[in-house]
Design a protein around this motif. Sequence first.
Motif, mmCIF file in Angstrom:
data_model
loop_
_atom_site.group_PDB
_atom_site.id
_atom_site.type_symbol
_atom_site.label_atom_id
_atom_site.label_comp_id
_atom_site.label_asym_id
_atom_site.label_seq_id
_atom_site.Cartn_x
_atom_site.Cartn_y
_atom_site.Cartn_z
ATOM 1 N N VAL A 228 41.187 36.439 52.050
ATOM 2 C CA VAL A 228 40.607 36.290 50.807
ATOM 3 C C VAL A 228 40.390 37.596 49.725
ATOM 4 O O VAL A 228 40.431 37.892 49.095
ATOM 5 N N ALA A 229 39.514 38.484 50.807
ATOM 6 C CA ALA A 229 39.297 39.901 50.237
ATOM 7 C C ALA A 229 40.559 40.588 49.798
ATOM 8 O O ALA A 229 40.559 41.198 48.873
ATOM 9 N N GLY A 230 41.755 40.469 50.811
ATOM 10 C CA GLY A 230 42.785 41.209 50.464
ATOM 11 C C GLY A 230 43.636 40.560 49.323
ATOM 12 O O GLY A 230 43.839 41.345 48.518
ATOM 13 N N ILE A 231 43.460 39.330 49.046
ATOM 14 C CA ILE A 231 43.971 38.692 47.797
ATOM 15 C C ILE A 231 43.384 39.170 46.661
ATOM 16 O O ILE A 231 43.824 39.686 45.348
ATOM 17 N N VAL A 232 42.066 39.304 46.804
ATOM 18 C CA VAL A 232 41.307 39.883 45.520
ATOM 19 C C VAL A 232 41.427 41.321 45.219
ATOM 20 O O VAL A 232 41.821 41.609 44.161
ATOM 21 N N ILE A 233 41.388 42.085 46.240
ATOM 22 C CA ILE A 233 41.551 43.561 46.115
ATOM 23 C C ILE A 233 43.046 43.812 45.693
ATOM 24 O O ILE A 233 43.255 44.705 44.865
ATOM 25 N N LEU A 234 43.996 43.392 46.530
ATOM 26 C CA LEU A 234 45.359 43.732 46.191
ATOM 27 C C LEU A 234 46.188 42.887 44.992
ATOM 28 O O LEU A 234 46.990 43.306 44.754
ATOM 29 N N VAL A 235 45.684 42.035 44.690
ATOM 30 C CA VAL A 235 46.530 40.839 43.844
ATOM 31 C C VAL A 235 45.465 40.684 42.754
ATOM 32 O O VAL A 235 45.904 40.996 41.551
ATOM 33 N N ALA A 236 44.540 39.949 42.868
ATOM 34 C CA ALA A 236 43.674 39.226 41.786
ATOM 35 C C ALA A 236 43.198 40.212 40.826
ATOM 36 O O ALA A 236 43.185 39.997 39.588
ATOM 37 N N ALA A 237 42.377 41.199 41.359
ATOM 38 C CA ALA A 237 41.900 42.202 40.614
ATOM 39 C C ALA A 237 42.704 42.930 39.854
ATOM 40 O O ALA A 237 42.882 43.165 38.625
ATOM 41 N N PRO A 238 43.808 43.348 40.281
ATOM 42 C CA PRO A 238 44.971 44.248 39.636
ATOM 43 C C PRO A 238 45.825 43.449 38.640
ATOM 44 O O PRO A 238 46.496 44.270 37.967
ATOM 45 N N ALA A 239 45.734 42.174 38.807
ATOM 46 C CA ALA A 239 46.544 41.401 37.829
ATOM 47 C C ALA A 239 45.672 41.192 36.579
ATOM 48 O O ALA A 239 46.207 40.896 35.491
ATOM 49 N N GLU A 240 44.530 41.733 36.613
ATOM 50 C CA GLU A 240 43.809 41.849 35.343
ATOM 51 C C GLU A 240 44.000 40.717 34.346
ATOM 52 O O GLU A 240 44.146 40.728 33.265
ATOM 53 N N GLY A 241 43.578 39.533 34.814
ATOM 54 C CA GLY A 241 43.618 38.312 34.040
ATOM 55 C C GLY A 241 44.983 37.638 33.766
ATOM 56 O O GLY A 241 45.021 36.559 33.187
ATOM 57 N N ASP A 242 46.052 38.133 34.284
ATOM 58 C CA ASP A 242 47.460 37.959 34.116
ATOM 59 C C ASP A 242 47.796 36.871 35.258
ATOM 60 O O ASP A 242 48.248 37.348 36.170
#
Length: 131
Positions: A56-70
Motif C-alpha cells: 500500500v505504501a508503494g501504491i501511495v508513493i508510486l501512484v496515488a500521490a503522483p496522480a494529484e487527485g486525478d
Amino acid sequence: MAKYLILYLACVLVFFPLDFIWLSTMGKSFYFRELDGLLLDQPNLVIAGLFYLAYVAGIVILVAAPAEGDVLKALLMGAVLGLVAYGTYDLTNLSTVKGFSPLVAAVDMAWGTALTAVSAAGGVWIARFFA
C-alpha cells in the motif's frame, strides 16, 4: 506528510477489504485446488501483514500521490503497477516453482492489476474529501 497519511489510509480502506473478500472466497476454492500441496494450511499473517503495509505504501508513493487527485490517472497507473508487481511474482513462480499453475498466474495477475487499480483510484477519490 499529512497528504501521504490520508492517501495511505484511504487506499487501505479499499485494498484490505477487497483482498480479504477475494482471498476468503477464492483461497480454498481456487488457489488450493490449483496449487495442490504448494500452499500452507494457514498463511503467516505477520509476513502477509508486512507485504500489505509495504504494498500500500508503494501504491501511495508510486501512484496515488503522483496522480494529484486525478482518479482516472490513478486507475490507469494503478493498473500498470498491479500488473508489474503481481506479474513479477507470478511469472517468476511460473518459471521457477514446480507445479505452479499457469492458470493461477493469469488469474492472480488479473486480480492484482484490478485490485491495485481500484485501490489507487478509490484511495485518491476518498482522499479528496479530506484534503
